[in-house]
Scaffold this motif. Sequence first.
Motif, short mmCIF file in Angstrom:
data_model
loop_
_atom_site.label_atom_id
_atom_site.label_comp_id
_atom_site.label_asym_id
_atom_site.label_seq_id
_atom_site.Cartn_x
_atom_site.Cartn_y
_atom_site.Cartn_z
N SER A 158 0.81 -1.22 0.00
CA SER A 158 0.00 0.00 0.00
C SER A 158 0.85 1.27 0.00
N ARG A 159 2.09 1.15 0.47
CA ARG A 159 2.95 2.34 0.60
C ARG A 159 3.57 2.78 -0.72
N ILE A 182 3.46 8.35 5.20
CA ILE A 182 2.16 7.79 5.59
C ILE A 182 1.05 8.82 5.38
N ALA A 183 1.30 10.07 5.76
CA ALA A 183 0.28 11.10 5.60
C ALA A 183 -0.09 11.29 4.14
N THR A 184 0.89 11.22 3.25
CA THR A 184 0.62 11.36 1.82
C THR A 184 -0.17 10.17 1.30
N CYS A 185 0.18 8.97 1.77
CA CYS A 185 -0.55 7.77 1.36
C CYS A 185 -2.04 7.89 1.69
N PHE A 194 -8.55 0.76 -0.32
CA PHE A 194 -7.96 -0.56 -0.09
C PHE A 194 -7.86 -0.85 1.40
N VAL A 195 -7.36 0.11 2.19
CA VAL A 195 -7.24 -0.08 3.63
C VAL A 195 -8.61 -0.26 4.27
N ALA A 196 -9.58 0.54 3.85
CA ALA A 196 -10.93 0.44 4.39
C ALA A 196 -11.54 -0.92 4.08
N GLY A 230 3.03 -3.79 8.53
CA GLY A 230 3.50 -3.59 7.17
C GLY A 230 3.32 -2.17 6.69
N PHE A 231 2.20 -1.56 7.03
CA PHE A 231 1.91 -0.20 6.57
C PHE A 231 2.76 0.83 7.30
#
Length: 247
Positions: A158-159, A182-185, A194-196, A230-231
Amino acid sequence: MTTEPDPYSPIRRSPPPAFNAPTVILFSIVVLVAVHFFRVYLAGPALEEWFVLNLAFIPGCYGDLAVDCSDRLAGVDYWTPASYMLLHGDAVHIGLNSLWLLVFGTPVARRLGAQRFLAFSIAGSVSGAALFYVINPGLLAPVIGASGAVSALMGAASRFALPRAGRISFMRADIRLPLEPIATCLTNRTVVVFVAAFFGTNFLFSTGLGGALGEGNVAWEAHLGGFAFGFLGFALFDRKMPGSPAF
């Protein structure tokens, strides 16, 4: 005089073939399948029980010694937070984990290289076991499966492997892209969706409503622990490239 091209050059090149999986991915799948085949089809009941007792993660064995844990090898609690990923319940279980390992593990393995990939996968498995233990400290049922490690690979992919627009293709992800903060992702709608979807699916499993998605108990706690590691922690293992943030 000719020089070899730098695979991490910011110059964009054609992505590798979709099904040209790294050797470490194919090796990992072969090991998982071989262990499952031996345990289920070749080992007798006594040896199969030995595999589960000494390779599966059993949270309750970390507390006061229970009768159920007395037959385990000395020091077993040190390796089972990682070794439980070698065991699977049935063909569907190992088939799904092998598929997700191929899809999400391929871009991560290409980016990290074999040694870093294996270290990252083990750390993801341990992280999944850690969260499972926090939520179920007294459980004596064995936890098995590579889902914690696979979930960590999902979080890592995801990153850097999810585009802001267009078709998603993890197998063809550009591994040379700098790791986004992370903030930009979290401003990338594709990543957010995807995360949701990942957390939403595991929420269904946690409530028991996910039975329609597969039989048996699902260690959703290990999924969440692995994905979060992982994230959030992928930068600790990433090969540093121009423009890559620390986190």
